[in-house]
Design a protein around this motif. Sequence first.
Motif, PDB file in Angstrom:
ATOM      1  N   GLN A 207      32.800  25.306 -26.960  1.00 29.75           N
ATOM      2  CA  GLN A 207      32.125  26.530 -26.539  1.00 29.75           C
ATOM      3  C   GLN A 207      32.625  27.752 -27.305  1.00 29.75           C
ATOM      4  OE1 GLN A 207      32.745  26.628 -22.331  1.00 29.75           O
ATOM      5  NE2 GLN A 207      31.250  25.008 -21.913  1.00 29.75           N
ATOM      6  N   SER A 208      33.804  27.671 -27.895  1.00 27.30           N
ATOM      7  CA  SER A 208      34.354  28.816 -28.634  1.00 27.30           C
ATOM      8  C   SER A 208      33.914  28.840 -30.092  1.00 27.30           C
ATOM      9  CB  SER A 208      35.885  28.778 -28.566  1.00 27.30           C
ATOM     10  OG  SER A 208      36.384  27.640 -29.244  1.00 27.30           O
ATOM     11  N   ILE A 209      33.191  27.810 -30.547  1.00 22.50           N
ATOM     12  CA  ILE A 209      32.719  27.800 -31.949  1.00 22.50           C
ATOM     13  C   ILE A 209      31.468  28.675 -32.054  1.00 22.50           C
ATOM     14  CG2 ILE A 209      31.815  26.358 -33.805  1.00 22.50           C
ATOM     15  CD1 ILE A 209      33.390  24.040 -32.707  1.00 22.50           C
ATOM     16  N   PRO A 210      31.437  29.659 -32.961  1.00 23.80           N
ATOM     17  CA  PRO A 210      30.260  30.533 -33.095  1.00 23.80           C
ATOM     18  C   PRO A 210      29.012  29.745 -33.506  1.00 23.80           C
ATOM     19  CG  PRO A 210      32.169  31.451 -34.240  1.00 23.80           C
ATOM     20  CD  PRO A 210      32.530  30.054 -33.848  1.00 23.80           C
ATOM     21  N   GLY A 211      27.898  30.025 -32.838  1.00 22.54           N
ATOM     22  CA  GLY A 211      26.655  29.341 -33.166  1.00 22.54           C
ATOM     23  C   GLY A 211      26.112  29.722 -34.528  1.00 22.54           C
ATOM     24  N   ASP A 212      26.549  30.890 -35.062  1.00 20.59           N
ATOM     25  CA  ASP A 212      26.066  31.324 -36.380  1.00 20.59           C
ATOM     26  C   ASP A 212      26.411  30.316 -37.468  1.00 20.59           C
ATOM     27  OD1 ASP A 212      25.351  33.500 -34.965  1.00 20.59           O
ATOM     28  OD2 ASP A 212      26.922  34.826 -35.741  1.00 20.59           O
ATOM     29  N   LEU A 213      27.553  29.655 -37.316  1.00 25.72           N
ATOM     30  CA  LEU A 213      27.969  28.695 -38.345  1.00 25.72           C
ATOM     31  C   LEU A 213      26.994  27.533 -38.420  1.00 25.72           C
ATOM     32  CD1 LEU A 213      31.822  28.652 -37.639  1.00 25.72           C
ATOM     33  CD2 LEU A 213      30.587  29.921 -39.413  1.00 25.72           C
ATOM     34  N   TYR A 214      26.558  27.050 -37.253  1.00 20.35           N
ATOM     35  CA  TYR A 214      25.599  25.927 -37.247  1.00 20.35           C
ATOM     36  C   TYR A 214      24.234  26.385 -37.762  1.00 20.35           C
ATOM     37  CZ  TYR A 214      29.036  23.393 -34.483  1.00 20.35           C
ATOM     38  OH  TYR A 214      30.183  22.764 -34.057  1.00 20.35           O
ATOM     39  N   ILE A 219      20.231  26.276 -42.228  1.00 17.01           N
ATOM     40  CA  ILE A 219      19.484  26.916 -43.323  1.00 17.01           C
ATOM     41  C   ILE A 219      19.796  26.247 -44.659  1.00 17.01           C
ATOM     42  CG2 ILE A 219      19.245  29.079 -44.624  1.00 17.01           C
ATOM     43  CD1 ILE A 219      19.736  30.549 -41.972  1.00 17.01           C
ATOM     44  N   ASP A 220      21.078  25.835 -44.820  1.00 21.78           N
ATOM     45  CA  ASP A 220      21.477  25.170 -46.070  1.00 21.78           C
ATOM     46  C   ASP A 220      21.059  23.704 -46.119  1.00 21.78           C
ATOM     47  OD1 ASP A 220      22.597  27.491 -46.939  1.00 21.78           O
ATOM     48  OD2 ASP A 220      24.626  27.010 -46.277  1.00 21.78           O
ATOM     49  N   GLY A 221      20.451  23.212 -45.035  1.00 20.60           N
ATOM     50  CA  GLY A 221      19.977  21.828 -45.025  1.00 20.60           C
ATOM     51  C   GLY A 221      21.019  20.794 -44.687  1.00 20.60           C
ATOM     52  N   ALA A 222      22.121  21.203 -44.046  1.00 18.35           N
ATOM     53  CA  ALA A 222      23.178  20.244 -43.703  1.00 18.35           C
ATOM     54  C   ALA A 222      22.720  19.342 -42.571  1.00 18.35           C
ATOM     55  CB  ALA A 222      24.446  20.999 -43.310  1.00 18.35           C
ATOM     56  N   ASN A 223      23.082  18.064 -42.670  1.00 21.31           N
ATOM     57  CA  ASN A 223      22.745  17.135 -41.588  1.00 21.31           C
ATOM     58  C   ASN A 223      23.837  17.149 -40.523  1.00 21.31           C
ATOM     59  OD1 ASN A 223      24.875  15.645 -42.622  1.00 21.31           O
ATOM     60  ND2 ASN A 223      23.530  14.354 -43.871  1.00 21.31           N
ATOM     61  N   GLY A 224      23.660  16.327 -39.510  1.00 26.30           N
ATOM     62  CA  GLY A 224      24.600  16.329 -38.391  1.00 26.30           C
ATOM     63  C   GLY A 224      26.012  15.940 -38.781  1.00 26.30           C
ATOM     64  N   TRP A 225      26.162  14.947 -39.656  1.00 27.88           N
ATOM     65  CA  TRP A 225      27.490  14.500 -40.068  1.00 27.88           C
ATOM     66  C   TRP A 225      28.228  15.594 -40.849  1.00 27.88           C
ATOM     67  CZ3 TRP A 225      31.569  11.857 -39.419  1.00 27.88           C
ATOM     68  CH2 TRP A 225      32.474  11.645 -40.462  1.00 27.88           C
ATOM     69  N   VAL A 226      27.490  16.289 -41.734  1.00 24.35           N
ATOM     70  CA  VAL A 226      28.118  17.366 -42.522  1.00 24.35           C
ATOM     71  C   VAL A 226      28.565  18.496 -41.605  1.00 24.35           C
ATOM     72  CG1 VAL A 226      27.696  19.120 -44.280  1.00 24.35           C
ATOM     73  CG2 VAL A 226      26.833  16.796 -44.611  1.00 24.35           C
ATOM     74  N   LYS A 227      27.734  18.829 -40.610  1.00 25.22           N
ATOM     75  CA  LYS A 227      28.128  19.895 -39.675  1.00 25.22           C
ATOM     76  C   LYS A 227      29.336  19.472 -38.841  1.00 25.22           C
ATOM     77  CE  LYS A 227      23.891  20.408 -38.060  1.00 25.22           C
ATOM     78  NZ  LYS A 227      22.767  20.915 -37.242  1.00 25.22           N
ATOM     79  N   PHE A 228      29.384  18.192 -38.463  1.00 22.28           N
ATOM     80  CA  PHE A 228      30.537  17.709 -37.693  1.00 22.28           C
ATOM     81  C   PHE A 228      31.813  17.751 -38.533  1.00 22.28           C
ATOM     82  CE2 PHE A 228      33.276  14.074 -36.637  1.00 22.28           C
ATOM     83  CZ  PHE A 228      33.642  14.419 -35.352  1.00 22.28           C
TER      84      PHE A 228
END
Length: 318
Positions: A207-214, A219-228
């Motif tokens: 909950q403390s991770i900013p949503g802006d990063l995701y 926008i950069d096209g990152a998939n779920g694994w890259v974001k994790f």
Amino acid sequence: MAHMAELTKNQAAFTKPIALSKRKMNVQAWRETLAGYVFIGPMLIFLIIFTIIPILLSLVLSFTDWSFVSPIQEINFVGLQNYKTLTQDDVFLTSAKNNLVLVLVVPVTMMISLILSIVIHKHVYFKDLFKVIYFMPYISSVVAVAIVFQVLFHPSFGPVNQMLTSIGIDNPPMWLADMDYALPSVMMIMVWIGIGFNLIIYMAALQSIPGDLYEAADIDGANGWVKFRSITLPLVSPTSFFLLITGIISSFKVFDLIAVLTQGGPAHSTSVVVYYLYTSAFESLKTGYASSIAWFLFLGVFLITLIQWYGQKKWVNY
């Protein structure tokens, strides 16, 4: 001369209030310090009497072969003999090896908890309900949990083996009665108990991770694994470090589950250092030997924690 006298008089008039003010501040600081000691005094006295003094006495007793039911006059100092005996004690070595195997419970519990927390945090409604469901085993009595799993893992009448038999497995494991399956069974129970605490801590970290990063990653096209891998995992690394240290220390302290579930059996296959310490002190009445086990355990856990503390600089992001 008259000018100098007037100047000295003004300086004295100016310095006097400052001196009085400093004196008042010193008195106030002294009162606040005294009040602080009054508040921490009872706790400090109990800490010294019930923690620090017993720890120091156990260090002294670790160099003796004394039993606590014997008179103090029978204390016999044997030097490092207890520590030398530990290195040749098969039961102690087996217990220490089992403790090292139980450490594997910590990363497994953390991995399952992190995955569950991500799923519940992003993809599940009624999050609070799931928090309660997963946290229930952690706050339940360990004795009750151990008795329930004794019934579940019963070789003949347990629901687990009955289910395995019903699906065609002719010779299911004997679980807690089998030397090869007893320790893995204990590990499974420890994972089940520990998931709730780890999940709650990880959900707070998520909950403390900013949503802006995701959003930027989307926008950069990152998939779920890259974001994790690039966002979630680094930003929860301080939480992972906390859970790793506390989890490993807890794995070395496990006692109640072993005492109720297996009592170290069969054939010491589930014995751990703390349980062996208990049996040495209160069943074999070897207080000095048990004290040496306690200090061996303390030094081992301290060394492992020290290694983790220096190692965290390479993977924890603050």
